[in-house]
Design a protein around this motif. Structure first.
Motif, PDB file in Angstrom:
ATOM      1  N   GLY A  10      19.572   9.196  18.003  1.00 37.98           N
ATOM      2  CA  GLY A  10      19.509   7.789  17.633  1.00 37.98           C
ATOM      3  C   GLY A  10      19.750   7.536  16.167  1.00 37.98           C
ATOM      4  O   GLY A  10      19.066   8.090  15.312  1.00 37.98           O
ATOM      5  N   ALA A  11      20.745   6.672  15.885  1.00 36.82           N
ATOM      6  CA  ALA A  11      21.085   6.326  14.497  1.00 36.82           C
ATOM      7  C   ALA A  11      20.728   4.881  14.194  1.00 36.82           C
ATOM      8  O   ALA A  11      21.483   4.158  13.553  1.00 36.82           O
ATOM      9  CB  ALA A  11      22.566   6.584  14.231  1.00 36.82           C
ATOM     10  N   GLU A  33      24.236   9.999  17.920  1.00 37.66           N
ATOM     11  CA  GLU A  33      24.204   8.573  18.231  1.00 37.66           C
ATOM     12  C   GLU A  33      25.072   8.292  19.456  1.00 37.66           C
ATOM     13  O   GLU A  33      26.235   8.694  19.514  1.00 37.66           O
ATOM     14  CB  GLU A  33      24.683   7.754  17.040  1.00 37.66           C
ATOM     15  CG  GLU A  33      25.025   6.303  17.324  1.00 37.66           C
ATOM     16  CD  GLU A  33      23.884   5.508  17.948  1.00 37.66           C
ATOM     17  OE1 GLU A  33      24.174   4.628  18.778  1.00 37.66           O
ATOM     18  OE2 GLU A  33      22.703   5.760  17.616  1.00 37.66           O
ATOM     19  N   VAL A 123      26.110  12.548  10.870  1.00 38.13           N
ATOM     20  CA  VAL A 123      25.916  11.705  12.041  1.00 38.13           C
ATOM     21  C   VAL A 123      27.129  11.860  12.951  1.00 38.13           C
ATOM     22  O   VAL A 123      28.271  11.702  12.509  1.00 38.13           O
ATOM     23  CB  VAL A 123      25.737  10.225  11.640  1.00 38.13           C
ATOM     24  CG1 VAL A 123      25.565   9.350  12.885  1.00 38.13           C
ATOM     25  CG2 VAL A 123      24.540  10.066  10.705  1.00 38.13           C
ATOM     26  N   PHE A 125      28.843  10.340  16.208  1.00 33.77           N
ATOM     27  CA  PHE A 125      28.864   9.190  17.100  1.00 33.77           C
ATOM     28  C   PHE A 125      29.437   9.589  18.461  1.00 33.77           C
ATOM     29  O   PHE A 125      30.102  10.601  18.604  1.00 33.77           O
ATOM     30  CB  PHE A 125      29.677   8.053  16.477  1.00 33.77           C
ATOM     31  CG  PHE A 125      29.027   7.458  15.257  1.00 33.77           C
ATOM     32  CD1 PHE A 125      27.975   6.571  15.375  1.00 33.77           C
ATOM     33  CD2 PHE A 125      29.468   7.803  13.978  1.00 33.77           C
ATOM     34  CE1 PHE A 125      27.363   6.027  14.251  1.00 33.77           C
ATOM     35  CE2 PHE A 125      28.872   7.262  12.845  1.00 33.77           C
ATOM     36  CZ  PHE A 125      27.821   6.373  12.984  1.00 33.77           C
ATOM     37  N   ASP A 157      15.512   7.307  20.020  1.00 38.14           N
ATOM     38  CA  ASP A 157      16.586   6.704  20.819  1.00 38.14           C
ATOM     39  C   ASP A 157      16.113   5.509  21.635  1.00 38.14           C
ATOM     40  O   ASP A 157      16.645   5.228  22.711  1.00 38.14           O
ATOM     41  CB  ASP A 157      17.249   7.746  21.720  1.00 38.14           C
ATOM     42  CG  ASP A 157      16.267   8.573  22.544  1.00 38.14           C
ATOM     43  OD1 ASP A 157      15.085   8.630  22.189  1.00 38.14           O
ATOM     44  OD2 ASP A 157      16.704   9.176  23.533  1.00 38.14           O
TER      45      ASP A 157
END
Length: 385
Positions: A10-11, A33, A123, A125, A157
């Protein structure tokens, strides 16, 4: 020996705050993410004083202040009679470096956090976590495109957390009897409703509401019956807004959403090498703006403890941090947000109005009230007798 590696699912504001907290202490971090980019939805929009202090310590407060709106007061109002009481956060001047709230959508914070991440925090995605497996020394996050192994995993998340579900952790609680309808409007409500503050909690025996100003629009929160169809309620929104203030024309509505509100918490925030924080661990109603703030507090407290454990501290330090954050979620966040809901919808409100007027007139009582309302008290460790 490879450097310890922490995975974060989770970002959002919580996941990226955890990532920055760890990375600033030299820990290698990978954030997974689910979306193709950072979320842009307008969700939480209030930053409380202790959250501002934490973001300042992480080096990201400057851009937030540049983009946000400072709210030094908030107000309780009667829908018909107007102002009941205005509370000034200046009474917290001895308690915090930032005796005010900042109004800004959480989607404006996440790019600031992302930009601040150092090179050893990345990060990824399009990496939705769908399952988790763990052994004594590592954790594997299974995504839709493969498996990623780390030494620790943080589940940030959201309320439908796949990490929490993979652990088989309960998420017990209740659902509020009404849904919340939130509209972002492009109107000058200060002209339409003279004397309002940037944040207004509006009493009414038939239909309470909340008004929140952000740098780009006002948000109006309206309680909505439980069993009516969503499309019917969204179609009724223009008429309901005219009931808030008659502008002589339809309101300019930028966006509207209707959602159910829950109060739930999982049984523990630490499961071996897996941590749960933010909405993945606890959810509450949005009245008072405590959800995102307490999630950021989870991220700072538990990630700091995790970094200390990685550096050699006893694991009990992390266990205690996780236990304390669950205590805060139940005793501070959920209790305060539920009290806010109960207060607004109470049928007999004259006594409550008088109590609030007396509160605003007494700086000592107002300080005590505001310390709890903005979660300053939740950060004070309970003494052991």
């Amino acid at each position: 020996m490879n450097a310890p590696h922490v995975l974060i699912a989770g970002a959002g504001p919580v996941g990226l705050t955890a990532a920055l907290t760890l990375a600033r202490r030299g820990v290698t971090v990978t954030v997974l993410e689910a979306g193709p980019a950072l979320a842009t939805e307008s969700r939480a929009s209030t930053f409380h004083p202790p959250t501002l202090e934490m973001l300042e310590d992480l080096g990201v407060l400057g851009p937030l202040l540049e983009r946000g709106l400072l709210a030094r007061t908030f107000q309780y109002r009667d829908r018909r009679a107007g102002e009941i009481a205005t509370l000034d956060l200046a009474v917290l001047g001895a308690d915090t470096r930032h005796p005010y709230r900042v109004q800004l959508e959480q989607s404006r914070l996440t790019p600031i956090l992302l930009e601040a991440l150092p090179a050893h925090a990345r990060v990824r995605f399009g990496q939705r976590v769908i399952d988790v497996t763990a052994d004594g020394d590592s954790v594997v996050a299974h995504t839709e495109s493969g498996a990623v192994r780390g030494d620790w995993l943080i589940g940030a998340d959201g309320a439908r957390s796949a990490v929490r579900k993979a652990l088989g952790a309960p998420f017990e609680g209740s659902t509020y009897p009404e849904r919340f309808l939130v509209a972002s409007v492009e109107e000058d409500l200060e002209s339409a409703l003279p004397g309002i503050a940037p944040i207004d909690y509006v009493f009414d025996p038939d239909e309470w509401l909340v008004l929140l100003r952000t740098p780009h629009h006002w948000r109006v929160l309206l309680p909505t019956p439980e069993h009516t169809a969503d499309d019917v309620e969204l179609a009724r929104l223009p008429e309901r807004l005219i009931g808030v203030a008659d502008l002589g024309r339809p309101w300019r509505i930028r966006h509207a959403s209707l959602y159910r509100v829950h109060q739930r918490v999982t049984d523990r925030f630490r499961h071996g090498r897996v941590l749960l924080m933010g909405d993945a661990a606890h959810v509450n109603n949005p009245l008072g703006g405590l959800g995102m703030n307490s999630g950021i507090h989870d991220a700072v407290a538990m990630s700091t403890a995790l970094a200390e454990v990685i550096a050699g501290a006893p694991e009990q330090r992390l266990t205690e941090a996780a236990e304390r954050r669950r205590e805060v979620a139940v005793e501070h966040v959920q209790r305060t947000s539920h009290d806010n809901w109960s207060r607004l919808r109470a049928a007999g409100q004259r006594a409550e109005h008088e109590r609030l007027r007396a509160l605003a007139a007494d700086p000592v009582a107002a300080r005590a009230y505001l310390r709890r309302a903005c979660l300053l008290d939740s950060l004070v460790e309970r003494s052991v007798s």
